[in-house]
Design an enzyme around this catalytic site. Structure first.
Site, PDB file in Angstrom:
ATOM      1  CE  LYS A 129       0.983  -3.076  -0.279  1.00  0.00           C
ATOM      2  NZ  LYS A 129       1.620  -1.723  -0.228  1.00  0.00           N
ATOM      3  CE1 TYR A 187       2.564  -1.538   5.062  1.00  0.00           C
ATOM      4  CE2 TYR A 187       0.223  -1.989   5.004  1.00  0.00           C
ATOM      5  CZ  TYR A 187       1.468  -2.046   4.418  1.00  0.00           C
ATOM      6  OH  TYR A 187       1.622  -2.627   3.177  1.00  0.00           O
ATOM      7  CG  ASN A 196       2.614  -0.089  -3.485  1.00  0.00           C
ATOM      8  OD1 ASN A 196       1.860  -0.804  -2.821  1.00  0.00           O
ATOM      9  ND2 ASN A 196       3.701   0.448  -2.978  1.00  0.00           N
ATOM     10  CG  HIS A 228       4.152  -5.948   2.459  1.00  0.00           C
ATOM     11  ND1 HIS A 228       4.764  -4.854   3.031  1.00  0.00           N
ATOM     12  CD2 HIS A 228       4.602  -7.040   3.144  1.00  0.00           C
ATOM     13  CE1 HIS A 228       5.537  -5.275   4.029  1.00  0.00           C
ATOM     14  NE2 HIS A 228       5.450  -6.594   4.118  1.00  0.00           N
ATOM     15  CD  GLU A 235       6.506  -7.712   7.344  1.00  0.00           C
ATOM     16  OE1 GLU A 235       6.832  -6.519   7.499  1.00  0.00           O
ATOM     17  OE2 GLU A 235       6.617  -8.315   6.259  1.00  0.00           O
TER      18      GLU A 235
HETATM   19  P1  IDP Z   1       7.448  -0.625   0.551  1.00  0.00           P
HETATM   20  O1  IDP Z   1       6.059  -1.243   0.489  1.00  0.00           O
HETATM   21  O2  IDP Z   1       8.072  -0.486  -0.802  1.00  0.00           O
HETATM   22  O3  IDP Z   1       8.343  -1.310   1.553  1.00  0.00           O
HETATM   23  P2  IDP Z   1       7.137   1.507   2.529  1.00  0.00           P
HETATM   24  O4  IDP Z   1       7.947   2.762   2.560  1.00  0.00           O
HETATM   25  O5  IDP Z   1       7.413   0.465   3.566  1.00  0.00           O
HETATM   26  O6  IDP Z   1       7.249   0.888   1.051  1.00  0.00           O
HETATM   27  O7  IDP Z   1       5.611   1.954   2.617  1.00  0.00           O
HETATM   28  C1  IDP Z   1       4.601   1.018   2.921  1.00  0.00           C
HETATM   29  C2  IDP Z   1       3.429   1.266   1.999  1.00  0.00           C
HETATM   30  O8  IDP Z   1       2.879   2.553   2.275  1.00  0.00           O
HETATM   31  C3  IDP Z   1       3.777   1.344   0.502  1.00  0.00           C
HETATM   32  O9  IDP Z   1       3.896   0.072  -0.105  1.00  0.00           O
HETATM   33  C4  IDP Z   1       2.593   2.125  -0.034  1.00  0.00           C
HETATM   34  O10 IDP Z   1       1.424   1.316  -0.155  1.00  0.00           O
HETATM   35  C5  IDP Z   1       2.391   3.140   1.087  1.00  0.00           C
HETATM   36  N1  IDP Z   1       3.142   4.391   0.846  1.00  0.00           N
HETATM   37  C6  IDP Z   1       4.486   4.582   0.961  1.00  0.00           C
HETATM   38  N2  IDP Z   1       4.839   5.850   0.682  1.00  0.00           N
HETATM   39  C7  IDP Z   1       3.674   6.500   0.407  1.00  0.00           C
HETATM   40  C8  IDP Z   1       3.357   7.863   0.059  1.00  0.00           C
HETATM   41  O11 IDP Z   1       4.226   8.732  -0.047  1.00  0.00           O
HETATM   42  N3  IDP Z   1       2.028   8.132  -0.153  1.00  0.00           N
HETATM   43  C9  IDP Z   1       1.035   7.188  -0.033  1.00  0.00           C
HETATM   44  N4  IDP Z   1       1.292   5.918   0.321  1.00  0.00           N
HETATM   45  C10 IDP Z   1       2.591   5.562   0.528  1.00  0.00           C
HETATM   46 MG    MG Z   2       8.091  -1.492   3.623  1.00  0.00          MG
END
Ligand code: IDP
Ligand code: MG
Length: 140
Positions: free
Chosen positions: A11, A51, A114, A117, A128
Site C-alpha cells: 500500500k 474496496y 497498514n 492487502h 482480485e
Molecule cells: P484486511 O485488510 O485485514 O482484510 P478489512 O477489514 O478487509 O481488513 O479492511 C480493509 C482495509 O480497510 C484495511 O486493510 C485497512 O486499510 C482499512 N480499515 C479497516 N478497518 C479500518 C478502520 O476501522 N479504520 C480505518 N481503516 C480501516
Molecule cells: Mg479484507
C-alpha cells in the site's frame, strides 16, 4: 494442500517509505513466490471498485483517498496454502494487534495505513487477480 495463488498489494504508506523490497523479503522468506508484480497508481474509480465490499463502512472514503495517495505494488503470490499463509504473514488488520514478525507489526503505521492487502478467500483471490492482471502477466 495444493499450490494456490493469492492477490497482494503493497500500500501507499509502504511504497512512500521505500519498503517494497523489505516487504518482498518477508514474503519470500515465508516460502511464497512473487509470480506477478507491477507498481501502479490507482484512480479513484479503481480504488472504489476494489474496496466496493466496504462501501457502507464509515472508513470507506478515507480508505479510498489513502489508496490513491501514492503508488501501490500489486502482486500475485503463489505457494502452498497461499491465501491463508499470506494472511498469517501480514498479521492482524490493526498493527497494534499484529503478532511479532508479521509485516503489519514490523511496518504498518495505523489500522488504515497498514502496509499490505491480502485476499481473504480463494474465491476473492481469483476475482482480485483478474481485476489487476492478465493471464500473460503471471509467470509461475
Ligand atoms: P484486511 O485488510 O485485514 O482484510 P478489512 O477489514 O478487509 O481488513 O479492511 C480493509 C482495509 O480497510 C484495511 O486493510 C485497512 O486499510 C482499512 N480499515 C479497516 N478497518 C479500518 C478502520 O476501522 N479504520 C480505518 N481503516 C480501516
Ligand atoms: Mg479484507
Amino acid at each position: 494442500m495444493a499450490i494456490e495463488r493469492t492477490f497482494s498489494i503493497i500500500k501507499p504508506d509502504a511504497t512512500k517509505r521505500n519498503l517494497t523490497g523489505a516487504i518482498n523479503a518477508v514474503i519470500e522468506k515465508a516460502g511464497l513466490r512473487i509470480v506477478a508484480q507491477k507498481r501502479v497508481k490507482w484512480s479513484n474509480a479503481q480504488a472504489e471498485a476494489f474496496y466496493g465490499v466496504h462501501k457502507e463502512r464509515p472508513f470507506f472514503k478515507d480508505l479510498v483517498s489513502f489508496m490513491i495517495s501514492g503508488p501501490v505494488v500489486v502482486q500475485v503470490l503463489e505457494g502452498e496454502n497461499a491465501v491463508a499463509k499470506y494472511r498469517d504473514v501480514m498479521g492482524a488488520t490493526n498493527p497494534a494487534n499484529a503478532a511479532p514478525g508479521t509485516i503489519r507489526k514490523e511496518f504498518a503505521e495505523s489500522i488504515e495505513a497498514n502496509s499490505v492487502h491480502g485476499s481473504d478467500s480463494a474465491d476473492n483471490a481469483k476475482i482480485e487477480i483478474g481485476q489487476n492482471f492478465t493471464d500473460a502477466e503471471i509467470v509461475g
